[in-house]
Design a protein around this motif. Structure first.
Motif, PDB file in Angstrom:
ATOM      1  N   MET A  81       0.927  -1.166   0.086  1.00  0.00           N
ATOM      2  CA  MET A  81       0.019  -0.066   0.010  1.00  0.00           C
ATOM      3  C   MET A  81       0.794   1.358   0.041  1.00  0.00           C
ATOM      4  SD  MET A  81      -3.072   0.878  -0.185  1.00  0.00           S
ATOM      5  CE  MET A  81      -4.015   2.764   0.033  1.00  0.00           C
ATOM      6  N   LYS A  82       2.015   1.190   0.684  1.00  0.00           N
ATOM      7  CA  LYS A  82       2.818   2.420   0.775  1.00  0.00           C
ATOM      8  C   LYS A  82       3.536   2.718  -0.512  1.00  0.00           C
ATOM      9  CE  LYS A  82       4.279   2.017   5.606  1.00  0.00           C
ATOM     10  NZ  LYS A  82       5.512   1.803   6.519  1.00  0.00           N
ATOM     11  N   LYS A  83       3.994   1.503  -1.235  1.00  0.00           N
ATOM     12  CA  LYS A  83       4.371   1.646  -2.748  1.00  0.00           C
ATOM     13  C   LYS A  83       3.330   2.495  -3.554  1.00  0.00           C
ATOM     14  CE  LYS A  83       5.950  -0.673  -6.567  1.00  0.00           C
ATOM     15  NZ  LYS A  83       6.649  -1.970  -7.093  1.00  0.00           N
ATOM     16  N   ILE A  84       2.015   1.960  -3.534  1.00  0.00           N
ATOM     17  CA  ILE A  84       0.872   2.630  -4.376  1.00  0.00           C
ATOM     18  C   ILE A  84       0.775   3.899  -3.792  1.00  0.00           C
ATOM     19  CG2 ILE A  84      -1.455   2.402  -4.718  1.00  0.00           C
ATOM     20  CD1 ILE A  84      -1.132  -0.571  -4.458  1.00  0.00           C
ATOM     21  N   TYR A  85       0.767   4.250  -2.576  1.00  0.00           N
ATOM     22  CA  TYR A  85       0.693   5.735  -2.065  1.00  0.00           C
ATOM     23  C   TYR A  85       1.664   6.508  -2.723  1.00  0.00           C
ATOM     24  CZ  TYR A  85       0.542   9.629   0.798  1.00  0.00           C
ATOM     25  OH  TYR A  85       0.406  10.800   1.572  1.00  0.00           O
ATOM     26  N   TYR A  86       2.918   6.265  -2.877  1.00  0.00           N
ATOM     27  CA  TYR A  86       3.864   6.924  -3.385  1.00  0.00           C
ATOM     28  C   TYR A  86       3.717   7.137  -4.666  1.00  0.00           C
ATOM     29  CZ  TYR A  86       8.772   7.874  -5.020  1.00  0.00           C
ATOM     30  OH  TYR A  86       9.700   8.351  -5.669  1.00  0.00           O
ATOM     31  N   VAL A  87       3.570   6.069  -5.345  1.00  0.00           N
ATOM     32  CA  VAL A  87       3.310   6.405  -6.990  1.00  0.00           C
ATOM     33  C   VAL A  87       2.306   7.327  -7.324  1.00  0.00           C
ATOM     34  CG1 VAL A  87       2.933   5.114  -9.179  1.00  0.00           C
ATOM     35  CG2 VAL A  87       4.371   4.078  -7.559  1.00  0.00           C
ATOM     36  N   VAL A  88       1.126   7.328  -6.594  1.00  0.00           N
ATOM     37  CA  VAL A  88       0.097   8.379  -6.904  1.00  0.00           C
ATOM     38  C   VAL A  88       0.344   9.665  -6.573  1.00  0.00           C
ATOM     39  CG1 VAL A  88      -2.273   8.931  -6.015  1.00  0.00           C
ATOM     40  CG2 VAL A  88      -1.636   6.494  -6.518  1.00  0.00           C
TER      41      VAL A  88
ATOM     42  N   GLU B   6      -3.031   7.104 -21.318  1.00  0.00           N
ATOM     43  CA  GLU B   6      -2.981   5.773 -20.772  1.00  0.00           C
ATOM     44  C   GLU B   6      -3.228   5.730 -19.316  1.00  0.00           C
ATOM     45  OE1 GLU B   6      -0.281   2.826 -22.590  1.00  0.00           O
ATOM     46  OE2 GLU B   6       0.400   4.308 -24.004  1.00  0.00           O
ATOM     47  N   ILE B   7      -2.601   6.497 -18.652  1.00  0.00           N
ATOM     48  CA  ILE B   7      -2.601   6.232 -17.180  1.00  0.00           C
ATOM     49  C   ILE B   7      -3.831   6.568 -16.587  1.00  0.00           C
ATOM     50  CG2 ILE B   7      -1.695   7.133 -15.017  1.00  0.00           C
ATOM     51  CD1 ILE B   7       1.264   7.462 -16.418  1.00  0.00           C
ATOM     52  N   ASN B   8      -4.490   7.812 -17.306  1.00  0.00           N
ATOM     53  CA  ASN B   8      -5.637   8.304 -16.981  1.00  0.00           C
ATOM     54  C   ASN B   8      -6.949   7.042 -16.988  1.00  0.00           C
ATOM     55  OD1 ASN B   8      -4.678  10.800 -15.888  1.00  0.00           O
ATOM     56  ND2 ASN B   8      -5.277  11.681 -17.896  1.00  0.00           N
ATOM     57  N   ASN B   9      -6.594   6.532 -18.325  1.00  0.00           N
ATOM     58  CA  ASN B   9      -7.704   5.424 -18.388  1.00  0.00           C
ATOM     59  C   ASN B   9      -7.357   3.916 -17.918  1.00  0.00           C
ATOM     60  OD1 ASN B   9      -9.308   7.241 -20.232  1.00  0.00           O
ATOM     61  ND2 ASN B   9      -7.747   6.970 -21.658  1.00  0.00           N
ATOM     62  N   THR B  10      -6.455   3.935 -17.054  1.00  0.00           N
ATOM     63  CA  THR B  10      -6.245   2.777 -16.372  1.00  0.00           C
ATOM     64  C   THR B  10      -6.450   2.757 -14.967  1.00  0.00           C
ATOM     65  OG1 THR B  10      -4.254   2.347 -17.849  1.00  0.00           O
ATOM     66  CG2 THR B  10      -4.247   1.034 -15.647  1.00  0.00           C
TER      67      THR B  10
ATOM     68  N   LYS C  46      -0.872  -3.243 -14.430  1.00  0.00           N
ATOM     69  CA  LYS C  46      -0.071  -2.511 -15.049  1.00  0.00           C
ATOM     70  C   LYS C  46       0.038  -0.993 -14.896  1.00  0.00           C
ATOM     71  CE  LYS C  46      -2.997  -1.120 -19.079  1.00  0.00           C
ATOM     72  NZ  LYS C  46      -3.043  -1.586 -20.506  1.00  0.00           N
ATOM     73  N   TYR C  47      -0.728  -0.796 -13.875  1.00  0.00           N
ATOM     74  CA  TYR C  47      -0.763   0.859 -13.547  1.00  0.00           C
ATOM     75  C   TYR C  47       0.730   1.473 -13.279  1.00  0.00           C
ATOM     76  CZ  TYR C  47      -2.197   5.202 -11.455  1.00  0.00           C
ATOM     77  OH  TYR C  47      -2.721   6.294 -11.331  1.00  0.00           O
ATOM     78  N   ASN C  48       1.351   0.642 -12.145  1.00  0.00           N
ATOM     79  CA  ASN C  48       2.736   1.195 -11.923  1.00  0.00           C
ATOM     80  C   ASN C  48       3.864   0.966 -13.105  1.00  0.00           C
ATOM     81  OD1 ASN C  48       1.742   1.571  -9.395  1.00  0.00           O
ATOM     82  ND2 ASN C  48       2.756  -0.199  -8.290  1.00  0.00           N
ATOM     83  N   ALA C  49       3.523   0.173 -13.837  1.00  0.00           N
ATOM     84  CA  ALA C  49       4.451   0.067 -15.028  1.00  0.00           C
ATOM     85  C   ALA C  49       4.472   1.418 -16.070  1.00  0.00           C
ATOM     86  CB  ALA C  49       4.361  -1.031 -15.842  1.00  0.00           C
ATOM     87  N   LEU C  50       2.874   1.866 -15.997  1.00  0.00           N
ATOM     88  CA  LEU C  50       2.801   2.905 -16.897  1.00  0.00           C
ATOM     89  C   LEU C  50       3.437   4.183 -16.153  1.00  0.00           C
ATOM     90  CD1 LEU C  50      -0.937   2.262 -18.027  1.00  0.00           C
ATOM     91  CD2 LEU C  50       1.236   2.245 -19.699  1.00  0.00           C
ATOM     92  N   VAL C  51       3.192   4.508 -14.968  1.00  0.00           N
ATOM     93  CA  VAL C  51       3.599   5.434 -14.413  1.00  0.00           C
ATOM     94  C   VAL C  51       5.361   5.485 -14.396  1.00  0.00           C
ATOM     95  CG1 VAL C  51       4.017   6.621 -11.951  1.00  0.00           C
ATOM     96  CG2 VAL C  51       1.811   5.705 -12.486  1.00  0.00           C
ATOM     97  N   ASP C  52       5.990   4.384 -14.032  1.00  0.00           N
ATOM     98  CA  ASP C  52       7.561   4.295 -14.490  1.00  0.00           C
ATOM     99  C   ASP C  52       7.838   4.650 -15.569  1.00  0.00           C
ATOM    100  OD1 ASP C  52       7.683   3.399 -11.882  1.00  0.00           O
ATOM    101  OD2 ASP C  52       7.688   1.343 -12.313  1.00  0.00           O
ATOM    102  N   GLN C  53       7.065   4.127 -16.708  1.00  0.00           N
ATOM    103  CA  GLN C  53       7.346   4.601 -18.135  1.00  0.00           C
ATOM    104  C   GLN C  53       7.011   6.101 -18.346  1.00  0.00           C
ATOM    105  OE1 GLN C  53       4.739   2.371 -20.451  1.00  0.00           O
ATOM    106  NE2 GLN C  53       5.722   0.213 -19.691  1.00  0.00           N
ATOM    107  N   TYR C  54       5.894   6.569 -17.803  1.00  0.00           N
ATOM    108  CA  TYR C  54       5.748   8.017 -17.960  1.00  0.00           C
ATOM    109  C   TYR C  54       6.828   8.949 -17.293  1.00  0.00           C
ATOM    110  CZ  TYR C  54       3.074  12.412 -17.307  1.00  0.00           C
ATOM    111  OH  TYR C  54       2.848  13.833 -17.492  1.00  0.00           O
ATOM    112  N   ASN C  55       7.300   8.533 -16.375  1.00  0.00           N
ATOM    113  CA  ASN C  55       8.359   9.338 -15.328  1.00  0.00           C
ATOM    114  C   ASN C  55       9.595   9.278 -16.093  1.00  0.00           C
ATOM    115  OD1 ASN C  55       6.816  10.252 -13.289  1.00  0.00           O
ATOM    116  ND2 ASN C  55       7.030   8.612 -11.970  1.00  0.00           N
TER     117      ASN C  55
END
Length: 292
Positions: free
Chosen positions: A1-8, A239-243, A249-258
């Motif tokens: 959960m901490k990982k998801i919070y950080y990514v968000v 893509e992120i907004n629609n995921t 795959k959400y976190n992977a899209l965020v990593d790609q975006y960054n």
């Protein structure tokens, strides 16, 4: 959960046009200004970048001295020597250097005057002195032309007539000129046997280092890459907004975006530095052209 919070939180910063996009907008504005600064530059056939500077051409009114025909032979080299004597005697100015391109332009001008029976700085075909010397390969910052027509007893007399005329004298004593070309051609003008004398003066453009064409090309190429990256970033954002954030795959899209934003920022900063270098070269070139 901490990982998801950080990514968000990171995603909100990036999608909210935080640091990642601030640099993007700044660099694009810098590039737009860069484009305006170089709009007067053009690529020549030789691949050099040369500014279309406000080139100066000094053309005092032609001198028709008249006089009776004689057997005196006037020599180009002696005209140049007498011109440099005047420069030394009137301010110890550096001697003008004989230039083959300006010699060729001066000869063409003298011959054209006799052939077409006119006595003006602009030919009957509309060629002005600046265009004339460029035609013979002399790119200039400042150019000047002295014309004289008549009969003379010596080269000294020819030059003295020019020196007695304020405009022609100013050309001979112009401290910006470093090159000279001369032609003395005898022929018939309006039924009279006369000499036509032409002096072409110049300060060559080559004295001022042109901005780097290679650097400008690199900036242009980077701009294309930045536009491509910007489009990829926008697509990835969509893509992120629609995921669903809970999707694997959400976190992977965020990593790609960054990663894309990071690549953009690095290239943008590099491009900004290149633009600053190029603008500095433009300023140095402009100061040289202006004689500062």
């Amino acid at each position: 959960m901490k990982k998801i919070y950080y990514v968000v939180i990171l995603l909100l910063i990036v999608l909210g046009f935080g640091a990642g996009f601030y640099l993007k907008d700044t660099v694009l504005k810098t590039y737009d200004n860069f484009g305006k600064n170089v709009e007067n530059f053009q690529k020549t056939d030789l691949g050099n970048t040369i500014q279309s500077v406000a080139k100066k051409i000094i053309t005092p009114g032609p001198l028709n001295i008249g006089g009776n025909s004689n057997s005196v032979v006037l020599v180009k080299a002696k005209i140049i020597a007498q011109t440099n004597i005047q420069r030394y005697d009137n301010g110890a100015l550096p001697p003008l250097v004989e230039n083959a391109s300006l010699n060729a332009a001066a000869l063409a001008k003298a011959q054209d005057i006799l052939k077409n029976q006119y006595f003006e700085h602009i030919s009957q075909s509309g060629i002005d002195p600046g265009t004339l010397v460029k035609t013979y390969g002399y790119e200039y910052i400042v150019s000047g032309e002295n014309l004289i027509l008549g009969n003379f007893s010596s080269e000294q007399e020819v030059v003295q007539n020019w020196m007695d005329s304020p405009g022609h004298r100013a050309n001979i004593l112009n401290d910006r000129f470093i090159d000279i070309g001369v032609a003395m051609v005898k022929g018939t003008y309006k039924g009279q046997s006369v000499w036509v004398g032409v002096q072409e003066f110049g300060l060559p453009l080559s004295l001022c280092q042109s901005p780097s064409f290679t650097l400008k090309t690199e900036i242009d190429d980077n701009k294309i890459k930045l536009d491509q990256l910007s489009a990829q970033i926008d697509t990835k954002r969509s893509e992120i907004n629609n995921t669903n954030p809970k999707s694997p795959k959400y976190n992977a899209l965020v990593d790609q975006y960054n990663a894309l934003v990071n690549e953009y920022n690095q290239l943008a900063q590099n491009t900004k530095n290149l633009i600053l270098q190029y603008n500095n070269q433009i300023n140095i070139f402009n100061q040289c052209v202006a004689g500062q």
